[in-house]
Design a protein around this motif. Structure first.
Motif, mmCIF file in Angstrom:
data_model
loop_
_atom_site.group_PDB
_atom_site.id
_atom_site.type_symbol
_atom_site.label_atom_id
_atom_site.label_comp_id
_atom_site.label_asym_id
_atom_site.label_seq_id
_atom_site.Cartn_x
_atom_site.Cartn_y
_atom_site.Cartn_z
ATOM 1 N N UNK A 9 -97.773 53.438 -43.301
ATOM 2 C CA UNK A 9 -97.688 52.093 -43.875
ATOM 3 C C UNK A 9 -98.640 51.948 -45.078
ATOM 4 N N UNK A 33 -81.938 54.823 -49.606
ATOM 5 C CA UNK A 33 -82.458 54.499 -50.934
ATOM 6 C C UNK A 33 -83.982 54.511 -50.928
ATOM 7 N N UNK A 35 -86.939 52.606 -53.283
ATOM 8 C CA UNK A 35 -87.269 51.630 -54.312
ATOM 9 C C UNK A 35 -88.780 51.633 -54.533
ATOM 10 N N UNK A 37 -91.728 48.953 -55.764
ATOM 11 C CA UNK A 37 -92.007 47.545 -56.032
ATOM 12 C C UNK A 37 -93.446 47.417 -56.517
ATOM 13 N N UNK A 43 -87.795 44.903 -58.761
ATOM 14 C CA UNK A 43 -87.576 46.017 -57.848
ATOM 15 C C UNK A 43 -86.905 47.158 -58.618
ATOM 16 N N UNK A 45 -84.972 50.689 -58.493
ATOM 17 C CA UNK A 45 -84.290 51.704 -57.713
ATOM 18 C C UNK A 45 -84.710 53.089 -58.216
ATOM 19 N N UNK A 88 -95.779 49.421 -53.842
ATOM 20 C CA UNK A 88 -95.147 49.411 -52.515
ATOM 21 C C UNK A 88 -93.841 50.192 -52.633
ATOM 22 N N UNK A 90 -90.419 51.145 -50.960
ATOM 23 C CA UNK A 90 -89.521 50.637 -49.940
ATOM 24 C C UNK A 90 -88.353 51.587 -49.743
ATOM 25 N N UNK A 105 -77.951 45.888 -47.458
ATOM 26 C CA UNK A 105 -78.962 46.902 -47.245
ATOM 27 C C UNK A 105 -79.971 46.404 -46.211
ATOM 28 N N UNK A 107 -83.896 47.055 -45.074
ATOM 29 C CA UNK A 107 -85.121 47.606 -45.639
ATOM 30 C C UNK A 107 -86.155 47.905 -44.562
ATOM 31 N N UNK A 108 -86.943 48.943 -44.828
ATOM 32 C CA UNK A 108 -88.124 49.180 -44.031
ATOM 33 C C UNK A 108 -89.280 48.323 -44.519
ATOM 34 N N UNK A 109 -90.423 48.393 -43.836
ATOM 35 C CA UNK A 109 -91.568 47.557 -44.200
ATOM 36 C C UNK A 109 -92.322 48.044 -45.424
ATOM 37 N N UNK B 36 -82.072 37.765 -50.180
ATOM 38 C CA UNK B 36 -83.040 38.437 -49.333
ATOM 39 C C UNK B 36 -84.363 37.678 -49.427
ATOM 40 N N UNK B 41 -96.539 41.429 -47.081
ATOM 41 C CA UNK B 41 -96.790 42.662 -46.339
ATOM 42 C C UNK B 41 -95.576 43.266 -45.663
ATOM 43 N N UNK B 42 -94.388 42.756 -45.968
ATOM 44 C CA UNK B 42 -93.184 43.254 -45.310
ATOM 45 C C UNK B 42 -92.142 43.696 -46.327
ATOM 46 N N UNK B 43 -91.099 44.345 -45.827
ATOM 47 C CA UNK B 43 -89.962 44.689 -46.668
ATOM 48 C C UNK B 43 -89.022 43.510 -46.814
ATOM 49 N N UNK B 44 -87.950 43.722 -47.552
ATOM 50 C CA UNK B 44 -86.967 42.662 -47.733
ATOM 51 C C UNK B 44 -86.082 42.567 -46.495
ATOM 52 N N UNK B 89 -85.110 36.989 -53.198
ATOM 53 C CA UNK B 89 -84.365 37.834 -54.131
ATOM 54 C C UNK B 89 -82.870 37.557 -54.002
ATOM 55 N N UNK B 101 -76.159 48.196 -55.870
ATOM 56 C CA UNK B 101 -76.772 46.974 -55.393
ATOM 57 C C UNK B 101 -77.700 46.553 -56.527
ATOM 58 N N UNK B 103 -80.485 43.713 -57.916
ATOM 59 C CA UNK B 103 -81.378 42.648 -57.469
ATOM 60 C C UNK B 103 -81.883 41.847 -58.652
ATOM 61 N N UNK B 104 -82.119 40.580 -58.420
ATOM 62 C CA UNK B 104 -82.854 39.761 -59.365
ATOM 63 C C UNK B 104 -84.336 40.084 -59.286
#
Lengths: 116, 113
Positions: A9, A33, A35, A37, A43, A45, A88, A90, A105, A107-109, B36, B41-44, B89, B101, B103-104
């Motif tokens: 993490x 995927x 990404x 951030x 974001x 890709x 970060x 992702x 999609x 997403x993971x954390x 989204x 501290x988290x993902x989307x 998002x 995909x 994203x904004x």
């Protein structure tokens, strides 16, 4: 485990280190995927894999090297990174890589990477 | 090419205020549209989606309607809570037979008690 998991993490590494980020999806999806951030940036890709074959690579520097050994696992190998690579990272998965029929999609954390 | 444009943030509201976050898109074909949310501290995570014109997606008091005539998918909530503070998002997918995909840039919402 359910959904999409990422390890570690948090990661702090020096510019000469080599490390790997791991992503695992437990959803039976066919596409995965990476990404990036960064603060105050959209974001980005980085890589797309569909059925374990890379289908998109958005001009990512070679110091980032992806690996997809099977449809459930995705790695991002890191070497000789720069401080501006701190971000970060992702991982996401989806049923198909085109997002057809409203398939979202998952997403993971994320892995918070700091390059010193 | 295909793109998503959403309003700049941050958006700061008082608790129980009405929320609108604007999203417009450019796409060939008939994309699916998504909102989204990303908590600190988290993902989307998917908040809601719509797959065809005039569909309304809804979840947790949030709503968005797929408007093909105005190419928009604005997010609304009638009464926000402090716990709604997050980054939102807008995204689209499934256009023109190629992977995408899109994203904004995300809109940060801060709700004050």
């Amino acid at each position: 485990e359910t959904g999409v998991t990422q390890t570690p993490r948090h990661l702090v590494m020096g510019m000469t280190n080599k490390k790997s980020l791991k992503c695992e999806q437990h959803l039976g999806h066919n596409a995965m995927y990476w990404y990036k951030q960064s603060a105050k940036k959209p974001l980005e890709l980085m890589f797309v894999y569909s059925l374990e074959e890379r289908v998109e690579n958005n001009s990512v520097p070679s110091r980032f090297s992806p690996e997809c050994p099977n449809s459930s696992h995705l790695f991002l190998h890191l070497h000789t990174l720069q401080p501006e690579d701190s971000a970060l990272y992702l991982c996401a998965s989806s049923q198909d890589s085109r997002g057809l029929a409203g398939r979202e999609q998952f997403f993971g954390p994320g892995t918070r990477l700091t390059v010193l | 090419g295909n793109s998503v444009t959403q309003m700049e943030g941050p958006v700061t509201l008082s608790e129980e205020a009405f929320l609108t976050i604007n999203c417009t898109y450019t796409a060939t074909g008939y994309p699916s549209l998504f909102w989204y949310v990303q908590y600190p501290g988290e993902g989307l995570q998917l908040l809601l989606k719509a797959t065809k014109a005039d569909d309304k997606g809804s979840n947790k008091g949030f709503e968005a309607t797929y408007r093909k005539e105005t190419t928009s998918f604005h997010l609304e909530k009638g009464s926000v809570q402090v716990s709604d503070s997050a980054v939102y998002f807008c995204a689209l997918s499934g256009t023109s037979g190629t992977y995408k995909y899109i994203f904004g840039t995300g809109t940060r919402l801060k709700v004050l008690s």
